[in-house]
Design a protein around this motif. Structure first.
Motif, PDB file in Angstrom:
ATOM      1  N   UNK A  84       0.834  -1.207   0.175  1.00  0.00           N
ATOM      2  CA  UNK A  84       0.156   0.053   0.122  1.00  0.00           C
ATOM      3  C   UNK A  84       0.987   1.212   0.031  1.00  0.00           C
ATOM      4  N   UNK A  85       0.245   2.276  -0.527  1.00  0.00           N
ATOM      5  CA  UNK A  85       0.774   3.872  -0.535  1.00  0.00           C
ATOM      6  C   UNK A  85       2.006   3.658  -1.235  1.00  0.00           C
ATOM      7  N   UNK A  86       2.229   3.123  -2.304  1.00  0.00           N
ATOM      8  CA  UNK A  86       3.342   3.146  -3.284  1.00  0.00           C
ATOM      9  C   UNK A  86       3.389   4.494  -4.050  1.00  0.00           C
ATOM     10  N   UNK A  87       4.425   5.165  -4.208  1.00  0.00           N
ATOM     11  CA  UNK A  87       4.561   6.365  -4.824  1.00  0.00           C
ATOM     12  C   UNK A  87       5.191   6.464  -6.045  1.00  0.00           C
ATOM     13  N   UNK A  88       4.996   7.205  -6.968  1.00  0.00           N
ATOM     14  CA  UNK A  88       5.576   7.817  -8.203  1.00  0.00           C
ATOM     15  C   UNK A  88       5.436   9.072  -8.582  1.00  0.00           C
ATOM     16  N   UNK A  89       6.289   9.813  -8.853  1.00  0.00           N
ATOM     17  CA  UNK A  89       6.513  11.122  -9.427  1.00  0.00           C
ATOM     18  C   UNK A  89       7.069  11.353 -10.748  1.00  0.00           C
ATOM     19  N   UNK A  90       6.079  11.869 -11.667  1.00  0.00           N
ATOM     20  CA  UNK A  90       6.642  12.035 -13.277  1.00  0.00           C
ATOM     21  C   UNK A  90       6.631  13.251 -13.577  1.00  0.00           C
ATOM     22  N   UNK A  91       7.744  14.156 -14.600  1.00  0.00           N
ATOM     23  CA  UNK A  91       7.586  15.261 -14.836  1.00  0.00           C
ATOM     24  C   UNK A  91       7.258  15.317 -16.247  1.00  0.00           C
ATOM     25  N   UNK A  92       6.391  16.218 -16.723  1.00  0.00           N
ATOM     26  CA  UNK A  92       6.329  16.657 -18.082  1.00  0.00           C
ATOM     27  C   UNK A  92       6.492  17.900 -18.425  1.00  0.00           C
ATOM     28  N   UNK A  94       5.570  21.048 -20.628  1.00  0.00           N
ATOM     29  CA  UNK A  94       4.210  21.646 -21.569  1.00  0.00           C
ATOM     30  C   UNK A  94       4.796  22.919 -22.212  1.00  0.00           C
ATOM     31  N   UNK A  95       3.705  23.394 -23.077  1.00  0.00           N
ATOM     32  CA  UNK A  95       3.951  24.816 -23.684  1.00  0.00           C
ATOM     33  C   UNK A  95       3.827  26.003 -22.608  1.00  0.00           C
ATOM     34  N   UNK A  96       3.038  25.630 -21.469  1.00  0.00           N
ATOM     35  CA  UNK A  96       2.827  26.708 -20.471  1.00  0.00           C
ATOM     36  C   UNK A  96       3.871  26.417 -19.100  1.00  0.00           C
ATOM     37  N   UNK A  97       4.845  25.655 -19.425  1.00  0.00           N
ATOM     38  CA  UNK A  97       5.725  25.129 -18.041  1.00  0.00           C
ATOM     39  C   UNK A  97       5.810  23.790 -17.989  1.00  0.00           C
ATOM     40  N   UNK A  98       5.904  23.434 -16.610  1.00  0.00           N
ATOM     41  CA  UNK A  98       6.128  22.135 -16.008  1.00  0.00           C
ATOM     42  C   UNK A  98       4.948  21.630 -15.498  1.00  0.00           C
ATOM     43  N   UNK A  99       4.626  20.195 -15.841  1.00  0.00           N
ATOM     44  CA  UNK A  99       3.353  19.439 -15.040  1.00  0.00           C
ATOM     45  C   UNK A  99       4.026  18.384 -14.300  1.00  0.00           C
ATOM     46  N   UNK A 100       3.623  18.303 -13.080  1.00  0.00           N
ATOM     47  CA  UNK A 100       3.992  17.129 -12.200  1.00  0.00           C
ATOM     48  C   UNK A 100       2.700  16.229 -11.968  1.00  0.00           C
ATOM     49  N   UNK A 101       3.217  15.041 -11.949  1.00  0.00           N
ATOM     50  CA  UNK A 101       2.099  13.984 -11.866  1.00  0.00           C
ATOM     51  C   UNK A 101       2.554  13.064 -10.594  1.00  0.00           C
ATOM     52  N   UNK A 102       1.922  13.466  -9.345  1.00  0.00           N
ATOM     53  CA  UNK A 102       2.213  12.524  -8.368  1.00  0.00           C
ATOM     54  C   UNK A 102       1.065  11.380  -8.118  1.00  0.00           C
ATOM     55  N   UNK A 141      -4.246  10.362  -8.263  1.00  0.00           N
ATOM     56  CA  UNK A 141      -2.839  10.997  -8.885  1.00  0.00           C
ATOM     57  C   UNK A 141      -3.451  12.347  -9.016  1.00  0.00           C
ATOM     58  N   UNK A 142      -2.333  13.172  -8.402  1.00  0.00           N
ATOM     59  CA  UNK A 142      -2.350  14.656  -8.016  1.00  0.00           C
ATOM     60  C   UNK A 142      -1.721  15.347  -9.174  1.00  0.00           C
ATOM     61  N   UNK A 143      -2.149  16.330 -10.072  1.00  0.00           N
ATOM     62  CA  UNK A 143      -1.516  16.994 -10.835  1.00  0.00           C
ATOM     63  C   UNK A 143      -1.157  18.272 -10.583  1.00  0.00           C
ATOM     64  N   UNK A 144       0.127  18.619 -10.633  1.00  0.00           N
ATOM     65  CA  UNK A 144       0.741  20.213 -10.183  1.00  0.00           C
ATOM     66  C   UNK A 144       1.187  20.988 -11.441  1.00  0.00           C
ATOM     67  N   UNK A 145       0.985  22.369 -11.480  1.00  0.00           N
ATOM     68  CA  UNK A 145       1.327  23.083 -12.274  1.00  0.00           C
ATOM     69  C   UNK A 145       2.434  24.065 -11.739  1.00  0.00           C
ATOM     70  N   UNK A 146       3.444  24.972 -12.535  1.00  0.00           N
ATOM     71  CA  UNK A 146       4.053  25.887 -12.030  1.00  0.00           C
ATOM     72  C   UNK A 146       3.131  27.122 -11.215  1.00  0.00           C
ATOM     73  N   UNK A 147       1.980  26.988 -11.514  1.00  0.00           N
ATOM     74  CA  UNK A 147       0.906  28.042 -11.101  1.00  0.00           C
ATOM     75  C   UNK A 147       0.094  27.657 -10.006  1.00  0.00           C
ATOM     76  N   UNK A 148       0.027  26.287 -10.182  1.00  0.00           N
ATOM     77  CA  UNK A 148      -1.227  25.844  -9.290  1.00  0.00           C
ATOM     78  C   UNK A 148      -0.804  24.410  -8.791  1.00  0.00           C
ATOM     79  N   UNK A 192      -0.522   3.604 -16.587  1.00  0.00           N
ATOM     80  CA  UNK A 192      -0.900   4.057 -15.028  1.00  0.00           C
ATOM     81  C   UNK A 192       0.001   5.018 -14.422  1.00  0.00           C
ATOM     82  N   UNK A 193       1.294   4.877 -14.619  1.00  0.00           N
ATOM     83  CA  UNK A 193       2.248   5.913 -14.151  1.00  0.00           C
ATOM     84  C   UNK A 193       2.454   7.125 -14.868  1.00  0.00           C
ATOM     85  N   UNK A 194       2.010   7.054 -16.222  1.00  0.00           N
ATOM     86  CA  UNK A 194       2.229   8.043 -17.155  1.00  0.00           C
ATOM     87  C   UNK A 194       3.696   8.200 -17.659  1.00  0.00           C
ATOM     88  N   UNK A 195       4.242   7.221 -17.744  1.00  0.00           N
ATOM     89  CA  UNK A 195       5.564   7.167 -18.161  1.00  0.00           C
ATOM     90  C   UNK A 195       5.675   6.859 -19.636  1.00  0.00           C
TER      91      UNK A 195
END
Length: 224
Positions: A84-92, A94-102, A141-148, A192-195
């Motif tokens: 349980x509670x395995x974690x993975x962070x992937x960085x993308x 984009x045109x507007x900056x970077x998107x992080x998927x946790x 899955x939580x998606x973060x941007x540079x702004x939000x 599933x992980x977005x890789x």
């Protein structure tokens, strides 16, 4: 893919090992019995990207298993794993900056494998295993941007089957009890992980546990 090439190499190596072990010495004892066991695991996600491995955080889990030893050097095994509670962070990018998927998720897997063993005296055994894992993963899955931060949160799940590889060491404490240390991993769905499609994700576990042998009959094989 790198892990598939590793699997093929391990398969060929296991085939050579099986051929040599099949030529066991004359009058070798050939036990046939069942066993059950359980382990505590340290489990994490790994992704091979062609230049090396990236690793997610480790979490504790557990596994149970049962198997049949039909030859001194070979077993077949059925096992279940829960982490349980395995974690993975992937960085993308984009045109507007970077998107992080946790991604945080739980996994349940049913595994079937063939095991080939070598013996060091009467106390120690080493082994390789290869097989298939049927898994189910679910989480959020939580998606973060540079702004939000936490711009989007969503539930994610997947199920599938993939290769399984492992190796370990056994210490035979008594005729019925043995201690097992093992490293094992199975492939995981990329989407599933977005890789990237060129990446090889897997669920990796290091485990320590015990087996209890339900002693059966022992036969004697002779090449004479």
């Amino acid at each position: 893919m790198a892990q598939r090439q590793l699997f093929q190499a391990a398969y060929r190596g296991t085939g050579l090992l099986a051929a040599s072990l099949a030529l066991a010495p004359a009058q070798a004892q050939d036990p046939r019995n069942w066993y059950v066991g359980a382990s505590t695991n340290i489990t994490h996600v790994e992704v091979y990207r062609g230049f090396g491995w990236e690793t997610g955080g480790s979490e504790r889990g557990f596994s149970v298993r049962g198997g049949w030893q039909f030859h001194r050097n070979f077993e077949i095994e059925l096992a279940g794993l829960r982490a349980t509670d395995l974690q993975w962070t992937e960085y993308f990018s984009t045109i507007s900056g970077y998107l992080t998927s946790n991604t945080t998720f739980d996994t349940t897997a049913l595994k079937a494998s063939a095991v080939g063993k070598v013996h060091w005296g009467e106390t120690f055994e080493g082994y390789l295993k290869a097989g298939i894992a049927e898994y189910q993963v679910s989480g959020r899955q939580v998606l973060d941007t540079l702004q939000t931060e936490a711009a989007l949160t969503r539930g994610v799940d997947a199920r599938g089957s993939d290769y399984l590889l492992g190796a370990g060491l056994v210490i035979k404490a008594s005729p019925k009890w043995r201690v097992r240390v093992e490293y094992q991993y199975f492939g995981l769905d990329r989407d599933f992980l977005g890789v990237r499609m060129s990446d090889d994700p897997s669920v990796d576990s290091f485990s320590i546990g015990v087996d209890y042998r339900l002693l059966g009959k022992t036969t004697v094989n002779s090449l004479q």
